[in-house]
Design a protein around this motif. Sequence first.
Motif, PDB file in Angstrom:
ATOM      1  N   LYS A 151      43.112  34.293  49.151  1.00 24.01           N
ATOM      2  CA  LYS A 151      43.838  33.087  48.728  1.00 24.01           C
ATOM      3  C   LYS A 151      45.281  33.139  49.192  1.00 24.01           C
ATOM      4  N   LEU A 152      45.891  34.333  49.125  1.00 22.39           N
ATOM      5  CA  LEU A 152      47.268  34.457  49.608  1.00 22.39           C
ATOM      6  C   LEU A 152      47.315  34.190  51.114  1.00 22.39           C
ATOM      7  N   ARG A 153      46.267  34.654  51.818  1.00 22.92           N
ATOM      8  CA  ARG A 153      46.210  34.403  53.256  1.00 22.92           C
ATOM      9  C   ARG A 153      46.157  32.896  53.514  1.00 22.92           C
ATOM     10  N   GLN A 154      45.326  32.193  52.737  1.00 20.49           N
ATOM     11  CA  GLN A 154      45.221  30.751  52.954  1.00 20.49           C
ATOM     12  C   GLN A 154      46.531  30.030  52.636  1.00 20.49           C
ATOM     13  N   ILE A 155      47.219  30.489  51.581  1.00 18.60           N
ATOM     14  CA  ILE A 155      48.520  29.913  51.233  1.00 18.60           C
ATOM     15  C   ILE A 155      49.465  30.049  52.427  1.00 18.60           C
ATOM     16  N   LEU A 156      49.555  31.285  52.968  1.00 20.70           N
ATOM     17  CA  LEU A 156      50.493  31.548  54.066  1.00 20.70           C
ATOM     18  C   LEU A 156      50.119  30.757  55.320  1.00 20.70           C
ATOM     19  N   LYS A 227      49.202  24.698  46.418  1.00 29.00           N
ATOM     20  CA  LYS A 227      49.813  24.741  45.080  1.00 29.00           C
ATOM     21  C   LYS A 227      48.808  25.253  44.049  1.00 29.00           C
ATOM     22  N   ARG A 228      47.587  24.740  44.108  1.00 30.99           N
ATOM     23  CA  ARG A 228      46.573  25.172  43.142  1.00 30.99           C
ATOM     24  C   ARG A 228      46.277  26.661  43.293  1.00 30.99           C
ATOM     25  N   PHE A 229      46.228  27.147  44.541  1.00 29.89           N
ATOM     26  CA  PHE A 229      45.976  28.568  44.777  1.00 29.89           C
ATOM     27  C   PHE A 229      47.111  29.417  44.201  1.00 29.89           C
ATOM     28  N   ALA A 230      48.359  28.975  44.434  1.00 28.82           N
ATOM     29  CA  ALA A 230      49.510  29.725  43.919  1.00 28.82           C
ATOM     30  C   ALA A 230      49.424  29.797  42.389  1.00 28.82           C
ATOM     31  N   GLU A 231      49.054  28.686  41.755  1.00 31.53           N
ATOM     32  CA  GLU A 231      48.950  28.654  40.292  1.00 31.53           C
ATOM     33  C   GLU A 231      47.804  29.535  39.804  1.00 31.53           C
ATOM     34  N   LEU A 232      46.722  29.510  40.569  1.00 32.14           N
ATOM     35  CA  LEU A 232      45.561  30.333  40.234  1.00 32.14           C
ATOM     36  C   LEU A 232      45.938  31.816  40.203  1.00 32.14           C
ATOM     37  N   LEU A 233      46.872  32.210  41.075  1.00 34.01           N
ATOM     38  CA  LEU A 233      47.307  33.611  41.136  1.00 34.01           C
ATOM     39  C   LEU A 233      48.450  33.887  40.168  1.00 34.01           C
ATOM     40  N   GLY A 234      48.730  32.919  39.281  1.00 27.61           N
ATOM     41  CA  GLY A 234      49.780  33.112  38.280  1.00 27.61           C
ATOM     42  C   GLY A 234      51.161  32.767  38.797  1.00 27.61           C
TER      43      GLY A 234
END
Length: 262
Positions: A151-156, A227-234
């Motif tokens: 998920k962090l990879r997808q965010i970046l 944004k949703r991924f970032a929130e999912l990771l806290g």
Amino acid sequence: QSANTALSDANKELFQTNQNLEDANQEIQLQTKRKSAFLASMSHELRTPMNAILGFTRLVLRRSGNALPDQQKDNLNKVTDSANYLLEMINDLLDLSKIEAGRMDVDVKTFRVETLVALCCDTVSPLVKPGVVLNYEVDDTIGKAKTDEGKLRQILINLLSNALKFTEEGEVRIDVSQSDGRISIAVSDTGTGIPEAALRTIFEEFQQVKGSEAQQKGTGLGLAITKRFAELLGGSIGVESKVGEGSTFTVSIPAIYRKNER
Ligand code: ADP
């Protein structure tokens, strides 16, 4: 006496209003769940034929590409491009509906942050235009993180692809720092920038800034998922931008994922 009656009537009315609101709320929640379930199953059904189109087009190109006139090869390449784009959109929709339905899992493992950042820069390198340089800097103090690497990879990759898409010259860079157990990632560019009025809406689904040329191929889903991924990771995401100067998107997430931090 009459004052008392009026009071009790008002009370009854309030109670009824409350009840109605609660019913409406439940109905909305039910509809949202139905919509997400529908989207999830539909996206899934759409993926299978899309993959068949892609697979068989590739097969024809590989087996008989040399026998085909250039024009026909070109046409098949266009089929592949469009199918890929459609598949990307379907995957985005599937991701969003999964998150909305609360069915997106977090897959925690330990990984080196710098390795991930370097890998992401490598992945987006075909998008770097001739007048643009892509750089990254990761604080020495940051070793490993324990969270969802995918998920962090997808965010970046989402943030980097946007930055590269909207930058014609100058620099796109990632800076990663750490404080108080949180990793802070800034993706900045010297691109078109985003008008102030749009800054509030770009994280919503299907929102694109009107009039910008580079957005033509986008879906308007990338930042919503990011944004949703970032929130999912806290974590959280923010943006600062000035038209004509560039933009900086900042993501902050806990270095160690904890379930209840959501
Ligand atoms: P899209 O798929 O259209 O890129 P996004 O949700 O990723 O959707 O982005 C929404 C909109 O925000 C884009 O269409 C663009 O107008 C604007 N935007 C996002 N990132 C940048 C950036 N780095 N520079 C300028 N505009 C941006």
